[in-house]
Scaffold this motif. Structure first.
Motif, PDB file in Angstrom:
ATOM      1  N   PHE A  97       0.851  -1.181   0.000  1.00 33.83           N
ATOM      2  CA  PHE A  97       0.000   0.000   0.000  1.00 33.83           C
ATOM      3  C   PHE A  97       0.889   1.233   0.000  1.00 33.83           C
ATOM      4  N   VAL A  98       0.584   2.203  -0.862  1.00 34.08           N
ATOM      5  CA  VAL A  98       1.364   3.437  -0.963  1.00 34.08           C
ATOM      6  C   VAL A  98       0.428   4.618  -0.781  1.00 34.08           C
ATOM      7  N   GLN A  99       0.763   5.481   0.160  1.00 32.46           N
ATOM      8  CA  GLN A  99      -0.006   6.706   0.355  1.00 32.46           C
ATOM      9  C   GLN A  99       0.747   7.904  -0.209  1.00 32.46           C
ATOM     10  N   TYR A 100       2.032   8.018   0.078  1.00 36.12           N
ATOM     11  CA  TYR A 100       2.881   9.102  -0.419  1.00 36.12           C
ATOM     12  C   TYR A 100       4.137   8.494  -1.025  1.00 36.12           C
ATOM     13  N   GLU A 101       4.574   9.043  -2.133  1.00 35.24           N
ATOM     14  CA  GLU A 101       5.867   8.649  -2.697  1.00 35.24           C
ATOM     15  C   GLU A 101       6.917   9.581  -2.110  1.00 35.24           C
ATOM     16  N   GLN A 102       7.910   9.014  -1.487  1.00 35.01           N
ATOM     17  CA  GLN A 102       8.968   9.813  -0.892  1.00 35.01           C
ATOM     18  C   GLN A 102      10.291   9.094  -1.107  1.00 35.01           C
ATOM     19  N   GLU A 103      11.233   9.793  -1.714  1.00 34.86           N
ATOM     20  CA  GLU A 103      12.547   9.205  -1.968  1.00 34.86           C
ATOM     21  C   GLU A 103      13.402   9.232  -0.710  1.00 34.86           C
TER      22      GLU A 103
END
Length: 115
Positions: free
Chosen positions: A25-31
């Motif tokens: 599950f992904v809510q925000y993409e953050q590197e």
């Protein structure tokens, strides 16, 4: 030779059917977010009864938002579940691993504050 072929096909099928599973599950993409917390989740009776409490993301992330949550049956989970007594069509213990990444507030560049 036929017995050897049968054995190879059977073993290959068993390995393929015992594969690990993963739900992501992904809510925000953050590197560059490398902080991750792992927790086991325990169930019984074919996964119908939870032995451990539900995952509280607010508690894990200490009030921050979450980036990624992964629920998986890893090789370690599978190996531990093999130690349980076998009853046909009934799984008495099935652990899963939950991996949680919380949102990290980006550090602003000090030059941007002067603008």
């Amino acid at each position: 030779m036929k017995k050897l072929n049968f054995l190879v096909i059977t073993l290959t099928s068993l390995v393929a059917l015992s594969a690990c599973s993963r739900i992501h599950f992904v809510q925000y993409e953050q590197e560059n977010n490398e902080q991750e917390e792992k927790r086991w989740h325990h169930t019984t009776l074919n996964g119908l009864v939870e032995l451990s409490p539900p995952l509280n993301l607010s508690e894990v992330c200490r009030g921050k938002a979450w980036n990624h949550v992964t629920t998986e049956t890893s090789f370690g989970n599978w190996a531990v579940s093999l130690l349980n007594p076998a009853i046909p069509y009934l799984v008495l213990y099935s652990p899963r691993t939950n991996r949680i990444q919380c949102y990290q507030v980006p550090i602003e560049n000090s030059n941007d504050k002067d603008v």
